[in-house]
Motif scaffolding. Structure first.
Motif, mmCIF file in Angstrom:
data_model
loop_
_atom_site.group_PDB
_atom_site.id
_atom_site.type_symbol
_atom_site.label_atom_id
_atom_site.label_comp_id
_atom_site.label_asym_id
_atom_site.label_seq_id
_atom_site.Cartn_x
_atom_site.Cartn_y
_atom_site.Cartn_z
ATOM 1 N N ILE A 192 0.859 -1.154 -0.062
ATOM 2 C CA ILE A 192 -0.121 0.122 0.021
ATOM 3 C C ILE A 192 0.988 1.353 0.036
ATOM 4 C CG2 ILE A 192 -1.798 1.202 1.181
ATOM 5 C CD1 ILE A 192 -2.581 -1.785 0.213
ATOM 6 N N LEU A 193 2.110 1.271 0.921
ATOM 7 C CA LEU A 193 2.727 2.517 0.709
ATOM 8 C C LEU A 193 3.824 2.523 0.039
ATOM 9 C CD1 LEU A 193 3.424 2.746 4.794
ATOM 10 C CD2 LEU A 193 2.566 4.375 3.590
ATOM 11 N N GLY A 194 4.169 1.204 -0.591
ATOM 12 C CA GLY A 194 5.354 1.605 -1.571
ATOM 13 C C GLY A 194 5.121 2.393 -2.891
ATOM 14 N N PRO A 195 3.962 2.291 -3.400
ATOM 15 C CA PRO A 195 3.821 3.159 -4.721
ATOM 16 C C PRO A 195 3.992 4.785 -4.297
ATOM 17 C CG PRO A 195 2.403 1.483 -4.764
ATOM 18 C CD PRO A 195 3.107 1.177 -3.375
ATOM 19 N N THR A 196 3.101 4.996 -3.290
ATOM 20 C CA THR A 196 3.391 6.545 -2.729
ATOM 21 C C THR A 196 4.756 6.891 -2.277
ATOM 22 O OG1 THR A 196 1.138 6.174 -1.865
ATOM 23 C CG2 THR A 196 2.289 7.965 -0.956
ATOM 24 N N LEU A 197 5.498 6.134 -1.566
ATOM 25 C CA LEU A 197 6.699 6.537 -1.281
ATOM 26 C C LEU A 197 7.730 6.667 -2.430
ATOM 27 C CD1 LEU A 197 7.256 4.335 1.903
ATOM 28 C CD2 LEU A 197 7.077 6.810 1.986
ATOM 29 N N PHE A 198 7.565 5.759 -3.319
ATOM 30 C CA PHE A 198 8.283 5.922 -4.751
ATOM 31 C C PHE A 198 8.033 7.036 -5.315
ATOM 32 C CE2 PHE A 198 9.247 5.095 -9.263
ATOM 33 C CZ PHE A 198 10.319 4.634 -9.090
ATOM 34 N N SER A 199 6.684 7.478 -5.427
ATOM 35 C CA SER A 199 6.235 8.738 -6.007
ATOM 36 C C SER A 199 7.140 10.034 -5.620
ATOM 37 C CB SER A 199 5.016 9.001 -5.847
ATOM 38 O OG SER A 199 4.133 7.901 -6.716
ATOM 39 N N VAL A 200 7.095 9.768 -4.265
ATOM 40 C CA VAL A 200 7.884 11.039 -3.372
ATOM 41 C C VAL A 200 9.310 10.843 -3.555
ATOM 42 C CG1 VAL A 200 8.753 11.781 -1.067
ATOM 43 C CG2 VAL A 200 6.241 10.929 -1.488
ATOM 44 N N TYR A 201 9.812 9.766 -3.839
ATOM 45 C CA TYR A 201 11.331 9.618 -4.124
ATOM 46 C C TYR A 201 11.647 10.153 -5.263
ATOM 47 C CZ TYR A 201 15.768 6.936 -3.973
ATOM 48 O OH TYR A 201 17.210 6.474 -3.972
ATOM 49 N N ILE A 202 10.962 10.080 -6.453
ATOM 50 C CA ILE A 202 11.296 10.491 -8.004
ATOM 51 C C ILE A 202 10.584 11.746 -8.093
ATOM 52 C CG2 ILE A 202 11.702 8.280 -8.591
ATOM 53 C CD1 ILE A 202 9.072 8.600 -10.219
ATOM 54 N N ASN A 203 9.762 12.624 -7.413
ATOM 55 C CA ASN A 203 9.090 13.573 -7.598
ATOM 56 C C ASN A 203 9.826 14.743 -8.129
ATOM 57 O OD1 ASN A 203 6.230 14.944 -7.561
ATOM 58 N ND2 ASN A 203 7.354 16.313 -6.218
ATOM 59 N N ASP A 204 10.881 14.914 -7.532
ATOM 60 C CA ASP A 204 11.559 16.248 -7.983
ATOM 61 C C ASP A 204 12.710 15.999 -9.164
ATOM 62 O OD1 ASP A 204 10.365 17.766 -6.007
ATOM 63 O OD2 ASP A 204 11.766 17.498 -4.595
ATOM 64 N N VAL A 205 12.551 14.935 -9.885
ATOM 65 C CA VAL A 205 13.271 14.593 -11.096
ATOM 66 C C VAL A 205 12.790 15.543 -12.124
ATOM 67 C CG1 VAL A 205 13.687 13.111 -12.892
ATOM 68 C CG2 VAL A 205 13.925 12.251 -10.429
ATOM 69 N N THR A 206 11.415 16.048 -12.206
ATOM 70 C CA THR A 206 10.871 16.995 -12.911
ATOM 71 C C THR A 206 11.808 18.268 -13.092
ATOM 72 O OG1 THR A 206 9.123 17.557 -11.372
ATOM 73 C CG2 THR A 206 8.829 15.881 -12.890
ATOM 74 N N LEU A 207 12.263 18.610 -12.011
ATOM 75 C CA LEU A 207 13.046 19.898 -11.949
ATOM 76 C C LEU A 207 14.203 20.065 -13.031
ATOM 77 C CD1 LEU A 207 12.875 20.680 -8.170
ATOM 78 C CD2 LEU A 207 11.485 21.513 -9.852
ATOM 79 N N ALA A 208 14.721 18.853 -13.229
ATOM 80 C CA ALA A 208 15.859 18.613 -14.348
ATOM 81 C C ALA A 208 15.577 18.927 -15.662
ATOM 82 C CB ALA A 208 16.758 17.530 -13.592
ATOM 83 N N ALA A 209 14.091 18.836 -16.037
ATOM 84 C CA ALA A 209 13.979 18.727 -17.405
ATOM 85 C C ALA A 209 14.389 20.103 -18.257
ATOM 86 C CB ALA A 209 12.454 18.440 -17.481
ATOM 87 N N LEU A 260 9.757 19.113 -22.075
ATOM 88 C CA LEU A 260 8.665 18.653 -21.119
ATOM 89 C C LEU A 260 9.001 17.263 -20.584
ATOM 90 C CD1 LEU A 260 5.819 19.768 -23.876
ATOM 91 C CD2 LEU A 260 6.735 21.141 -21.584
ATOM 92 N N ILE A 261 8.496 17.118 -19.538
ATOM 93 C CA ILE A 261 8.611 15.817 -19.089
ATOM 94 C C ILE A 261 7.260 15.256 -18.299
ATOM 95 C CG2 ILE A 261 9.300 16.762 -16.562
ATOM 96 C CD1 ILE A 261 11.169 14.292 -16.619
ATOM 97 N N HIS A 262 7.322 14.065 -18.425
ATOM 98 C CA HIS A 262 5.826 13.448 -17.463
ATOM 99 C C HIS A 262 6.263 12.095 -16.896
ATOM 100 C CE1 HIS A 262 1.500 14.317 -16.802
ATOM 101 N NE2 HIS A 262 1.722 13.052 -16.376
ATOM 102 N N LEU A 263 6.090 11.896 -15.623
ATOM 103 C CA LEU A 263 6.291 10.594 -15.006
ATOM 104 C C LEU A 263 4.974 9.896 -14.873
ATOM 105 C CD1 LEU A 263 8.545 12.262 -11.914
ATOM 106 C CD2 LEU A 263 9.285 11.355 -14.291
ATOM 107 N N TYR A 264 5.006 8.539 -14.676
ATOM 108 C CA TYR A 264 4.029 7.627 -14.510
ATOM 109 C C TYR A 264 4.780 6.308 -13.742
ATOM 110 C CZ TYR A 264 0.108 4.920 -14.394
ATOM 111 O OH TYR A 264 -1.073 3.975 -13.757
#
Length: 407
Positions: free
Chosen positions: A308-325, A329-333
């Motif tokens: 249950i927690l794994g996907p949410t925590l992974f989203s937190v982990y990679i969230n700020d990668v978008t700042l390097a674009a 343009l960038i999109h994460l899924y």
């Protein structure tokens, strides 16, 4: 988009009502037949994942057919899958974790005590008649975990089944570890996840360019966003080039220290950080299949898949990668990333894309996530525009040229 959501919701509700009506009749026919009751319960679990072991598995240059050996090798393979980055880069790249987004000062987030209820999320569907009696002691146990910042060790022991995902059936890399978590652990994680996701959404923590594991977002919304950007560029008579980024064992490679640092930057209290530190410490897993069980092995990296927690925590982990674009343009899924850009000059476009791709790779290196260059592909969208005689290569940091594909 709104009409699609309304139609989807109506369909989902109709399916749920039909299933509820069907199982209500099934349970009514059980009467006092306990065997039939539990057979019906098992049929509701809808387990489509096959836990059948392959008849053989390749280990190095040898192939084994002994099932006890196969299950032990799967266990070792899955428990060390998160070490892919360190094995591939024994001398770490000179990079740091991507910068965190600039946000206004966030209030400290702390867990709230879970309220006991005779029905609701704490009621276990398999024992609804006992729900009112179980809810209070279970709630007390969950709240005690918050107070002590400690999780029962049994809840940190995952049984894993190997799920074949395609490719060479002899190759352990072609199997995905699916965690079977203890029932109470899943119920507890759902309560924790509800609290932290509520905090993230209320403070707009997640990037608008992230669609994975978020309410109101999904694969469809991500696809529509990217497709609209590409079609808009084509309508403007622009070239659009994209890099589809593929990471190796991303969920298994999450560095717990970096993740705790992310939670700290988001205003999580010391008690919360201590709870998550304990959540990740002393985790073990074993592989279970066909009545066989491997010995337990320690897991020091990653988030449990299908938890249950794994996907949410992974989203937190990679969230700020978008700042390097940068200018792209960038999109994460989840662990899939698309980086794309569009301009009238193809040479300029590919130069911009290469610059952004370099920055994104450094961000992933900072998170100790390994790029799979053989599965990372480029694509050029140029409908009604002349095809270039030769495309400039997009290159990874290790010097590998990415392959251009048509679909």
């Amino acid at each position: 988009m709104q009409l699609f959501r309304e139609a989807r919701n109506q369909y989902t509700q109709a399916v749920r009502k039909a299933k509820a009506s069907f199982f209500k009749q099934e349970f009514a026919s059980c009467n006092t037949n306990s065997k039939k009751f539990w057979d019906t319960v098992k049929s509701m679990e809808n387990k489509n994942t096959s836990s059948q072991l392959p008849t053989a598995l390749k280990i190095g240059i040898t192939v084994t057919t002994d099932k006890s050996t196969i299950i032990e090798k799967f266990d070792k393979h899955f428990s060390t899958a998160g070490h892919a980055f360190h094995l591939a880069t024994p001398t770490l790249v000179n990079s740091t974790a991507p910068p965190t987004a600039t946000r206004p000062s966030l209030p400290h987030f702390s867990f709230s005590q879970i309220q006991s209820a005779k029905s609701g999320p704490l009621q276990i569907s398999r024992a609804r008649q006992s729900g009112p009696f179980l809810a209070t002691p279970i709630t007390s146990l969950f709240n005690l975990s918050f107070v002590l910042s400690e999780i029962p060790k049994d809840w940190k022991a995952d049984a894993v089944i190997p799920l074949f995902k395609g490719g060479d059936i002899l190759d352990p890399n072609c199997y995905r570890p699916i965690s079977i978590l203890p029932c109470l652990s899943k119920v507890f994680e759902s309560q924790v996840n509800k609290q932290i996701t509520g905090n993230f959404e209320s403070h707009h923590t997640f990037s608008a360019m992230q669609s994975g594991f978020r309410a109101g977002h999904g694969c469809t919304s991500a696809t529509l966003k990217v497709l609209n950007d590409i079609l808009t560029a084509i309508d403007k008579k622009q070239y659009c080039a994209a890099v589809f980024i593929y990471l190796t064992k991303a969920f298994n490679s999450v560095n717990h220290h970096i993740l705790i640092g992310r939670l700290y930057s988001l205003g999580f209290s010391n008690d919360c950080l201590a709870w998550f530190t304990n959540y990740f410490s002393d985790r073990v897993q074993c592989v279970k299949s066909e009545g066989l069980l491997s010995g337990p092995l320690a897991v020091s990296m990653g988030v449990p898949q299908v938890s249950i927690l794994g996907p949410t925590l992974f989203s937190v982990y990679i969230n700020d990668v978008t700042l390097a674009a940068g200018k792209s343009l960038i999109h994460l899924y989840a662990d899939d990333t698309i980086l794309y850009t569009s301009v009238h000059s193809l040479d300029t476009e590919l130069t911009t894309l290469q610059t952004s791709f370099n920055a994104i790779q450094l961000s992933f290196c900072g998170l100790q996530l390994l790029l799979n260059t053989s599965k990372t592909k480029c694509m050029l969208f140029n409908r009604s525009l002349p095809a270039p005689a030769r495309l400039s290569n997009i290159t990874s940091l290790d010097g590998s040229d990415l392959e251009y594909v048509d679909n």
